[in-house]
Design an enzyme around this catalytic site. Structure first.
Site, PDB file in Angstrom:
ATOM      1  CG  ASN A   9      -4.009 -10.938  19.283  1.00  0.00           C
ATOM      2  OD1 ASN A   9      -3.080 -10.301  19.785  1.00  0.00           O
ATOM      3  ND2 ASN A   9      -4.618 -11.942  19.909  1.00  0.00           N
ATOM      4  CD1 TRP A  10      -0.007  -7.490  14.921  1.00  0.00           C
ATOM      5  CD2 TRP A  10       1.505  -6.050  15.745  1.00  0.00           C
ATOM      6  NE1 TRP A  10       0.113  -6.453  14.036  1.00  0.00           N
ATOM      7  CE2 TRP A  10       1.036  -5.551  14.508  1.00  0.00           C
ATOM      8  CE3 TRP A  10       2.461  -5.298  16.440  1.00  0.00           C
ATOM      9  CZ2 TRP A  10       1.497  -4.345  13.960  1.00  0.00           C
ATOM     10  CZ3 TRP A  10       2.917  -4.096  15.909  1.00  0.00           C
ATOM     11  CH2 TRP A  10       2.439  -3.637  14.670  1.00  0.00           C
ATOM     12  CE  LYS A  11      -2.774 -14.971  18.950  1.00  0.00           C
ATOM     13  NZ  LYS A  11      -3.126 -16.384  18.910  1.00  0.00           N
ATOM     14  CG  HIS A  96      -6.843 -14.203  22.938  1.00  0.00           C
ATOM     15  ND1 HIS A  96      -6.228 -15.419  23.060  1.00  0.00           N
ATOM     16  CD2 HIS A  96      -6.913 -13.941  21.616  1.00  0.00           C
ATOM     17  CE1 HIS A  96      -5.932 -15.874  21.851  1.00  0.00           C
ATOM     18  NE2 HIS A  96      -6.333 -14.995  20.955  1.00  0.00           N
ATOM     19  CD  GLU A  98      -3.045 -17.088  22.422  1.00  0.00           C
ATOM     20  OE1 GLU A  98      -2.597 -15.930  22.439  1.00  0.00           O
ATOM     21  OE2 GLU A  98      -3.204 -17.733  21.358  1.00  0.00           O
ATOM     22  CD  GLU A 168      -9.543 -15.276  18.439  1.00  0.00           C
ATOM     23  OE1 GLU A 168      -8.989 -14.904  17.407  1.00  0.00           O
ATOM     24  OE2 GLU A 168      -8.982 -15.241  19.553  1.00  0.00           O
ATOM     25  N   GLY A 174      -3.778 -20.784  15.858  1.00  0.00           N
ATOM     26  CA  GLY A 174      -2.358 -21.067  15.644  1.00  0.00           C
ATOM     27  C   GLY A 174      -2.071 -22.492  15.201  1.00  0.00           C
ATOM     28  CB  SER A 214      -6.026 -21.208  11.285  1.00  0.00           C
ATOM     29  OG  SER A 214      -5.219 -21.753  12.319  1.00  0.00           O
ATOM     30  N   GLY A 235      -4.342 -13.688  14.017  1.00  0.00           N
ATOM     31  CA  GLY A 235      -3.073 -13.796  14.732  1.00  0.00           C
ATOM     32  C   GLY A 235      -1.904 -13.819  13.765  1.00  0.00           C
ATOM     33  N   GLY A 236      -1.408 -15.030  13.462  1.00  0.00           N
ATOM     34  CA  GLY A 236      -0.210 -15.194  12.643  1.00  0.00           C
ATOM     35  C   GLY A 236      -0.196 -14.377  11.361  1.00  0.00           C
TER      36      GLY A 236
HETATM   37  P1  13P Z   1      -4.124 -17.365  14.503  1.00  0.00           P
HETATM   38  O1  13P Z   1      -4.729 -16.506  13.414  1.00  0.00           O
HETATM   39  O2  13P Z   1      -2.651 -17.330  14.542  1.00  0.00           O
HETATM   40  O3  13P Z   1      -4.715 -18.736  14.504  1.00  0.00           O
HETATM   41  O4  13P Z   1      -4.587 -16.677  15.904  1.00  0.00           O
HETATM   42  C1  13P Z   1      -5.911 -16.362  16.092  1.00  0.00           C
HETATM   43  C2  13P Z   1      -6.009 -15.553  17.338  1.00  0.00           C
HETATM   44  O5  13P Z   1      -5.835 -16.073  18.419  1.00  0.00           O
HETATM   45  C3  13P Z   1      -6.282 -14.123  17.207  1.00  0.00           C
HETATM   46  O6  13P Z   1      -6.612 -13.559  18.431  1.00  0.00           O
END
Ligand code: 13P
Length: 251
Positions: A9-11, A96, A98, A168, A174, A214, A235-236
């Site tokens: 997930n590149w966000k 998600h 967010e 999640e 994050g 994470s 994510g990251g």
């Molecule tokens: P991180 O891997 O950066 O913690 O993000 C997880 C996430 O929200 C994937 O959708």
């Protein structure tokens, strides 16, 4: 049989050029490999068509990170499920935390998004997960159960089998704090057990349930070795080809 899946997930990261470069690098690195999991990258909307075109013929599948809760029409700035599908993307991340937290996505909105994603032939990666206060109060199971009961548990058994679930915990997103392997396994086993209660054991066994928060090259193998963890939503660590491929290689 349920699938193993590693989904990025590149966000809201990467310009179009940067995203295309990352997808090209991933395609190159994966060209010589046969991953033991499906590989998905969730890009911003504007990247979808270009990236989907670029990774065609490779193992990489493309996901949107959202879609509209309306079919079409006067909804300025929105992108419909049909539009996502027309780019060549085959997955869509929905619900998600967010999106729920910053953009007010309620269960009612998510029900419409899931229905539109499914009717347009997209596979939803449906997210759930609790905040830290819920975890501290030890009410995470009830919280996640409620999130699922208000949304995807309303689907028919036939439709339910078309989606992927991602757990999640918000406190792990994050933050560098991963849920411990035990916490992640325990929650995913719980989710599978309530799917079994609702839709039966066979459907529960066939549902892919991912962990996100994470997840990285260091902790992925231990997480993925758990009986109920079918992969990760990353994510990251999906923003660099080497990191993401190391997670894919953890299977
Ligand atoms: P991180 O891997 O950066 O913690 O993000 C997880 C996430 O929200 C994937 O959708």
């Amino acid at each position: 049989m349920r699938k193993n899946i590693v989904a990025g997930n590149w966000k809201m990261n990467k310009t179009l050029q940067e995203g295309v470069a990352l997808a090209a690098e991933l395609k190159d690195v994966l060209a010589g490999k046969t991953p033991n999991c499906d590989v998905v990258i969730g890009t911003p909307f504007i990247h979808l068509a270009t990236v989907a075109n670029q990774v065609e013929g490779s193992v990489i599948k493309v996901a949107a990170q959202n879609c509209a809760n309306k079919e079409s029409g006067a909804y300025t700035g929105e992108v419909s499920a049909a539009m996502v599908k027309s780019t060549g993307a085959t997955y869509v991340i929905l619900g998600h935390s967010e999106r729920r937290e910053y953009y007010g996505e309620t269960s009612a909105i998510l029900n419409d998004k899931v229905a539109l994603a499914l009717s347009n032939g997209l596979t939803p990666i449906y997210c759930c997960g609790e905040a830290l206060d819920v975890r501290n109060a030890n009410t995470q199971n009830e919280f996640v159960k409620n999130q699922l009961e208000e949304t995807i548990f309303n689907l028919s058994a036939e439709d339910f089998q078309k989606l992927v679930i991602a757990y999640e915990p918000i406190w792990a997103i994050g933050t560098g704090v991963t849920a411990s392997t035990e916490q992640a396994q325990e929650m995913l086993a719980f989710i599978r057990s309530i799917i079994a209660d609702k839709f039966g054991k066979e459907i529960a066994e066939n549902t892919s349930i991912l962990y996100g928060g994470s997840c990285n090259a260091k902790n992925a193998s231990e997480l993925f070795a758990q009986p109920d963890i079918d992969g990760g939503l990353i994510g990251g660590a999906s923003l660099k080809a080497a990191d993401f491929v190391a997670i894919i290689d953890a299977f």
